[in-house]
Design a protein around this motif. Structure first.
Motif, mmCIF file in Angstrom:
data_model
loop_
_atom_site.group_PDB
_atom_site.id
_atom_site.type_symbol
_atom_site.label_atom_id
_atom_site.label_comp_id
_atom_site.label_asym_id
_atom_site.label_seq_id
_atom_site.Cartn_x
_atom_site.Cartn_y
_atom_site.Cartn_z
ATOM 1 N N LEU A 1 0.833 -1.208 0.000
ATOM 2 C CA LEU A 1 0.000 0.000 0.000
ATOM 3 C C LEU A 1 0.863 1.252 0.000
ATOM 4 C CD1 LEU A 1 -2.831 1.230 0.138
ATOM 5 C CD2 LEU A 1 -2.707 1.061 2.639
ATOM 6 N N VAL A 2 1.894 1.280 0.828
ATOM 7 C CA VAL A 2 2.796 2.434 0.866
ATOM 8 C C VAL A 2 3.486 2.619 -0.486
ATOM 9 C CG1 VAL A 2 4.897 3.352 1.918
ATOM 10 C CG2 VAL A 2 3.145 2.302 3.353
ATOM 11 N N SER A 3 3.919 1.509 -1.095
ATOM 12 C CA SER A 3 4.592 1.579 -2.397
ATOM 13 C C SER A 3 3.652 2.115 -3.472
ATOM 14 C CB SER A 3 5.117 0.201 -2.794
ATOM 15 O OG SER A 3 6.030 -0.296 -1.829
ATOM 16 N N CYS A 4 2.423 1.612 -3.499
ATOM 17 C CA CYS A 4 1.456 2.057 -4.510
ATOM 18 C C CYS A 4 1.090 3.525 -4.331
ATOM 19 C CB CYS A 4 0.199 1.190 -4.453
ATOM 20 S SG CYS A 4 0.452 -0.517 -4.999
ATOM 21 N N ILE A 5 0.970 3.976 -3.086
ATOM 22 C CA ILE A 5 0.655 5.385 -2.835
ATOM 23 C C ILE A 5 1.799 6.271 -3.323
ATOM 24 C CG2 ILE A 5 0.307 7.107 -1.025
ATOM 25 C CD1 ILE A 5 -1.264 5.011 0.531
ATOM 26 N N ALA A 6 3.040 5.859 -3.053
ATOM 27 C CA ALA A 6 4.197 6.647 -3.495
ATOM 28 C C ALA A 6 4.270 6.699 -5.017
ATOM 29 C CB ALA A 6 5.482 6.053 -2.913
ATOM 30 N N ILE A 7 4.032 5.571 -5.678
ATOM 31 C CA ILE A 7 4.072 5.538 -7.143
ATOM 32 C C ILE A 7 2.958 6.399 -7.730
ATOM 33 C CG2 ILE A 7 3.769 4.047 -9.156
ATOM 34 C CD1 ILE A 7 5.160 1.834 -7.583
ATOM 35 N N ALA A 8 1.746 6.279 -7.168
ATOM 36 C CA ALA A 8 0.620 7.062 -7.673
ATOM 37 C C ALA A 8 0.852 8.558 -7.476
ATOM 38 C CB ALA A 8 -0.667 6.628 -6.978
ATOM 39 N N ALA A 9 1.409 8.937 -6.326
ATOM 40 C CA ALA A 9 1.636 10.355 -6.064
ATOM 41 C C ALA A 9 2.691 10.933 -7.004
ATOM 42 C CB ALA A 9 2.061 10.553 -4.608
ATOM 43 N N LEU A 10 3.766 10.186 -7.236
ATOM 44 C CA LEU A 10 4.826 10.687 -8.100
ATOM 45 C C LEU A 10 4.502 10.514 -9.575
ATOM 46 C CD1 LEU A 10 7.918 9.516 -6.039
ATOM 47 C CD2 LEU A 10 7.011 11.830 -6.276
ATOM 48 N N SER A 11 3.497 9.692 -9.908
ATOM 49 C CA SER A 11 3.054 9.611 -11.304
ATOM 50 C C SER A 11 2.430 10.925 -11.757
ATOM 51 C CB SER A 11 2.049 8.472 -11.476
ATOM 52 O OG SER A 11 2.658 7.219 -11.246
ATOM 53 N N VAL A 12 1.925 11.694 -10.818
ATOM 54 C CA VAL A 12 1.375 13.012 -11.158
ATOM 55 C C VAL A 12 2.466 13.896 -11.767
ATOM 56 C CG1 VAL A 12 0.233 15.061 -10.218
ATOM 57 C CG2 VAL A 12 -0.365 12.793 -9.354
ATOM 58 N N VAL A 13 3.698 13.720 -11.261
ATOM 59 C CA VAL A 13 4.818 14.496 -11.809
ATOM 60 C C VAL A 13 5.039 14.136 -13.281
ATOM 61 C CG1 VAL A 13 7.279 15.005 -11.565
ATOM 62 C CG2 VAL A 13 5.870 14.640 -9.527
ATOM 63 N N ILE B 1 8.978 15.365 -21.150
ATOM 64 C CA ILE B 1 9.569 14.029 -21.255
ATOM 65 C C ILE B 1 9.527 13.541 -22.699
ATOM 66 C CG2 ILE B 1 9.347 11.632 -20.509
ATOM 67 C CD1 ILE B 1 8.204 12.681 -17.871
ATOM 68 N N VAL B 2 8.400 13.776 -23.384
ATOM 69 C CA VAL B 2 8.284 13.365 -24.785
ATOM 70 C C VAL B 2 9.278 14.127 -25.650
ATOM 71 C CG1 VAL B 2 6.762 13.414 -26.791
ATOM 72 C CG2 VAL B 2 5.914 12.572 -24.611
ATOM 73 N N ASP B 3 9.501 15.413 -25.363
ATOM 74 C CA ASP B 3 10.475 16.192 -26.126
ATOM 75 C C ASP B 3 11.868 15.590 -25.999
ATOM 76 O OD1 ASP B 3 8.490 17.911 -26.922
ATOM 77 O OD2 ASP B 3 8.894 19.395 -25.353
ATOM 78 N N VAL C 1 3.839 6.797 -19.663
ATOM 79 C CA VAL C 1 4.956 7.650 -19.273
ATOM 80 C C VAL C 1 4.799 8.122 -17.832
ATOM 81 C CG1 VAL C 1 6.044 9.893 -19.703
ATOM 82 C CG2 VAL C 1 5.512 8.375 -21.604
ATOM 83 N N ALA C 2 3.569 8.480 -17.449
ATOM 84 C CA ALA C 2 3.333 8.941 -16.083
ATOM 85 C C ALA C 2 3.618 7.833 -15.073
ATOM 86 C CB ALA C 2 1.891 9.438 -15.945
ATOM 87 N N ILE C 3 3.143 6.623 -15.366
ATOM 88 C CA ILE C 3 3.353 5.511 -14.429
ATOM 89 C C ILE C 3 4.831 5.150 -14.339
ATOM 90 C CG2 ILE C 3 2.863 3.070 -14.012
ATOM 91 C CD1 ILE C 3 0.095 3.524 -15.187
ATOM 92 N N PHE C 4 5.513 5.106 -15.492
ATOM 93 C CA PHE C 4 6.936 4.783 -15.460
ATOM 94 C C PHE C 4 7.718 5.842 -14.687
ATOM 95 C CE2 PHE C 4 11.167 5.377 -17.308
ATOM 96 C CZ PHE C 4 11.725 4.147 -17.005
ATOM 97 N N THR C 5 7.361 7.118 -14.872
ATOM 98 C CA THR C 5 8.017 8.179 -14.110
ATOM 99 C C THR C 5 7.782 8.003 -12.620
ATOM 100 O OG1 THR C 5 7.723 9.685 -15.983
ATOM 101 C CG2 THR C 5 8.237 10.666 -13.845
#
Length: 275
Positions: free
Chosen positions: A29-41, A49-51, A86-90
């Protein structure tokens, strides 16, 4: 206070099967929350990123002076899927210290104190090595794209799909990140008494050949300078691993833990220890 009370009531830190599953659930749960929060970036900086990703292809197109070399989307839903990817990988990349630590924290209670120190050392060394390999791949990837697109004849279009090109970028970075983990694997094998430092030293020619083949496969540059630029740091890290292995074996001999004597007294039908 509550943690100290639990430690006194359960000094061995034993957990039931249900507690293990609850602990795993909390870590995930902690890992998924961190990934979801930073996927916003990644979602917010998607265009930037595409450029960066498309810059090598755009440079070749400008050099050719036409629009027959470009990235393309195959259908109307692929742009959204690509931005989401791209968002999820980031998010996964930026949150890697968090979810890697959650993984180690879940495994550490099952290790002995000495094994915990070794595991933590490998953890803190692996992250910068992986990022260094991925950074080197991102630095050399534009040259690789220019070489591969250079085989396209004049007047013939080359329109790679955006999704496939993105997967190629990720594969390239992952391959070099894993290649930079070679010293960690070698030292771990030496720590487990599976691979001795002397055997590592004797196989340096085979290791050099394997590194050169890997570098040549990943960087098909006719000048071979890019291949050598890739192979040199990995081969240097190999020698660092050999040096660390010799130091570890020297320390074990001082403690009376000579690796040469670990099989002494074993009968032919007795299993050899792994650690």
């Amino acid at each position: 206070m509550a943690r100290a009370a639990r430690r006194q009531a359960n000094p061995d830190a034993r957990m039931s099967l249900g507690e293990h599953f609850r602990e795993l659930r909390n870590r995930l749960l902690v890992s998924c929350i961190a990934i979801a929060a930073l996927s916003v970036v990644g979602w917010y900086f998607y265009q930037d990123i595409v450029d960066v990703i498309a810059a090598p292809v755009q440079a070749v197109a400008r050099e050719r002076g036409d629009e027959l070399v470009a990235l393309r989307f195959q259908n109307i839903t692929e742009p959204f899927a690509t931005q989401l990817k791209v968002a999820i990988f980031t998010g996964i990349l930026l949150a890697s210290p968090v979810w890697l630590w959650q993984l180690w924290a879940f495994l550490l209670p099952g290790l002995r104190p000495q094994e915990r120190r070794i595991a933590l050392a490998y953890f803190f060394v692996s992250i910068p090595l992986f990022l260094a390999g991925a950074g080197l791949a991102s630095f050399t990837f534009p040259r690789l794209v220019a070489i591969l697109l250079g085989f396209t004849p004049e007047g013939v279009g080359n329109l790679p799909g955006m999704a496939e090109f993105l997967s190629l970028v990720l594969y390239f970075m992952l391959a070099f990140g894993l290649a930079f983990l070679l010293p960690v694997v070698l030292v771990a094998l030496n720590q487990l008494r599976i691979l001795s430092a002397r055997n590592m030293l004797r196989s340096w020619r085979v290791t050099l050949f394997a590194i050169l083949v890997f570098s040549a496969f990943m960087t098909p540059d006719p000048s071979a300078w890019t291949m050598l630029a890739m192979a040199a740091p990995v081969f240097f890290l190999f020698w660092c691993a050999v040096g660390v292995a010799f130091l570890l074996e020297r320390r074990r001999r001082r403690r009376g833990e000579d690796p040469a004597d670990r099989y002494a007294g074993l009968s032919p039908d007795e299993a050899t220890p792994l650690s």
